[in-house]
Design a protein around this motif. Structure first.
Motif, PDB file in Angstrom:
ATOM      1  N   LYS A 103       0.864  -1.213   0.076  1.00  0.00           N
ATOM      2  CA  LYS A 103      -0.012  -0.083  -0.030  1.00  0.00           C
ATOM      3  C   LYS A 103       1.047   1.284  -0.247  1.00  0.00           C
ATOM      4  O   LYS A 103       1.743   1.416   0.597  1.00  0.00           O
ATOM      5  N   GLU A 104       0.479   2.366  -0.430  1.00  0.00           N
ATOM      6  CA  GLU A 104       0.911   3.636  -0.583  1.00  0.00           C
ATOM      7  C   GLU A 104       0.672   4.168   0.921  1.00  0.00           C
ATOM      8  O   GLU A 104       0.031   3.630   1.735  1.00  0.00           O
ATOM      9  N   GLU A 105       1.520   5.171   0.991  1.00  0.00           N
ATOM     10  CA  GLU A 105       1.150   6.108   2.599  1.00  0.00           C
ATOM     11  C   GLU A 105      -0.100   6.436   2.610  1.00  0.00           C
ATOM     12  O   GLU A 105      -0.451   6.563   3.857  1.00  0.00           O
ATOM     13  N   LEU A 108      -3.569   3.529  -0.522  1.00  0.00           N
ATOM     14  CA  LEU A 108      -4.089   3.271  -1.708  1.00  0.00           C
ATOM     15  C   LEU A 108      -3.409   1.741  -1.804  1.00  0.00           C
ATOM     16  O   LEU A 108      -2.246   1.720  -2.132  1.00  0.00           O
ATOM     17  N   PRO A 109      -3.861   0.819  -2.147  1.00  0.00           N
ATOM     18  CA  PRO A 109      -3.281  -0.510  -2.756  1.00  0.00           C
ATOM     19  C   PRO A 109      -2.685  -0.619  -4.008  1.00  0.00           C
ATOM     20  O   PRO A 109      -3.283  -0.180  -4.730  1.00  0.00           O
ATOM     21  N   LYS A 182      -9.195   0.565  -8.545  1.00  0.00           N
ATOM     22  CA  LYS A 182      -9.140   0.811  -7.147  1.00  0.00           C
ATOM     23  C   LYS A 182      -7.350   0.536  -6.792  1.00  0.00           C
ATOM     24  O   LYS A 182      -7.277   0.624  -5.439  1.00  0.00           O
ATOM     25  N   TYR A 183      -6.791   0.212  -7.665  1.00  0.00           N
ATOM     26  CA  TYR A 183      -5.263  -0.012  -7.271  1.00  0.00           C
ATOM     27  C   TYR A 183      -4.361   0.923  -7.991  1.00  0.00           C
ATOM     28  O   TYR A 183      -4.534   1.487  -8.940  1.00  0.00           O
ATOM     29  N   HIS A 184      -3.311   1.151  -7.387  1.00  0.00           N
ATOM     30  CA  HIS A 184      -2.454   2.313  -7.668  1.00  0.00           C
ATOM     31  C   HIS A 184      -1.910   1.629  -9.037  1.00  0.00           C
ATOM     32  O   HIS A 184      -1.171   0.495  -9.006  1.00  0.00           O
TER      33      HIS A 184
END
Length: 251
Positions: A103-105, A108-109, A182-184
């Motif tokens: 996940k991002e900080e 966001l997965p 929904k994903y980075h």
């Protein structure tokens, strides 16, 4: 059946009286990809591929997880002729607490998932080898190997039996070539491969992209109504240190 890696042929299986889809330009993997793992969502009744990293861990696409899973190790294991057929696969039920998503900080997965097995799998099952921590993705036009058990036109409740393999080539991603919204996704994490006729179909997500015998990508294309070409993948080199970190922190 397969990584629908390609235009499909109708193949009559006389012994079973069944008609299945095969892919042009691909072949049964036979003894290749013995590290391949089958994943089934117990709630959504969906199927994915995964890879056995070692006796404790498998890796797949994040959209294949997020709920209770049944994982089966050894689905392409080349067992000795006189082995016990009841020990040639290892099936386990995996709860969400054993699933780890990058996940991002901001939370966001990314579409990549590490799964810790309930108990170690038998050391007889082959594993896939990771590239070095400081690796870089294959360059454009380099050939990579893909494989899977996806199918263009078979029941989603019953995935194809055989694992299929094919070769495709690294290519530039288009504007719409990315993981689910929904994903980075960006140029540092996402890569693509294209070869006419080689496609990724329903059930192929989470399967391996091999380059020089090592795991360099995870298929994240998630087609439902039709197969995908180019094939969208996550770059394992971007996540290489994270993979080691998660495994060391969750012994």
């Amino acid at each position: 059946m397969k990584l629908c890696l390609v235009f499909t042929l109708v193949f009559a299986d006389a012994a079973l009286g069944a008609i299945e889809k095969r892919i042009l330009g691909s072949l049964p993997c036979k003894t290749d990809r013995q590290y391949h793992v089958k994943i089934k969502s117990d709630q959504r009744k969906t199927f994915c591929g995964a890879l056995l990293l070692n006796t404790h861990w498998i890796i797949t696409a994040a959209h294949c997880g997020g709920q209770r899973l049944t994982v089966t190790v050894g689905v392409n294991y080349d067992a000795p002729f006189f082995s016990n057929p009841f020990t040639n696969t290892d099936k386990q039920t995996i709860e969400t607490k054993q699933q780890f998503v990058f996940k991002e900080e901001d939370g966001l997965p990314h579409d990549i998932l590490l799964i810790k097995l309930n108990k170690p799998s038998d050391a007889k099952f082959p594993t896939v080898s990771l590239p070095p921590e400081e690796c870089t993705r294959p360059e454009q036009s380099q050939q990579v190997k893909v494989g899977g058990r996806g199918a263009a036109e078979t029941s989603k409740d019953k995935p194809p039996r055989k694992l299929m393999c094919a070769i495709t080539e690294m290519s530039t991603c288009g504007d719409n070539d990315k993981p689910d919204s929904k994903y980075h996704s960006d140029e540092a994490t996402t890569m693509c491969a294209f070869k006419a006729g080689v496609e990724s179909c329903y059930g192929d997500a989470g399967s391996a992209v091999e380059y020089k015998g090592l795991l360099y990508g995870i298929i994240v294309s998630n087609p439902t109504d039709k197969c995908a070409n180019p094939i969208v993948m996550l770059d394992i080199c971007f996540y290489r240190k994270w993979i080691d970190k998660i495994m060391k922190e969750n012994i």
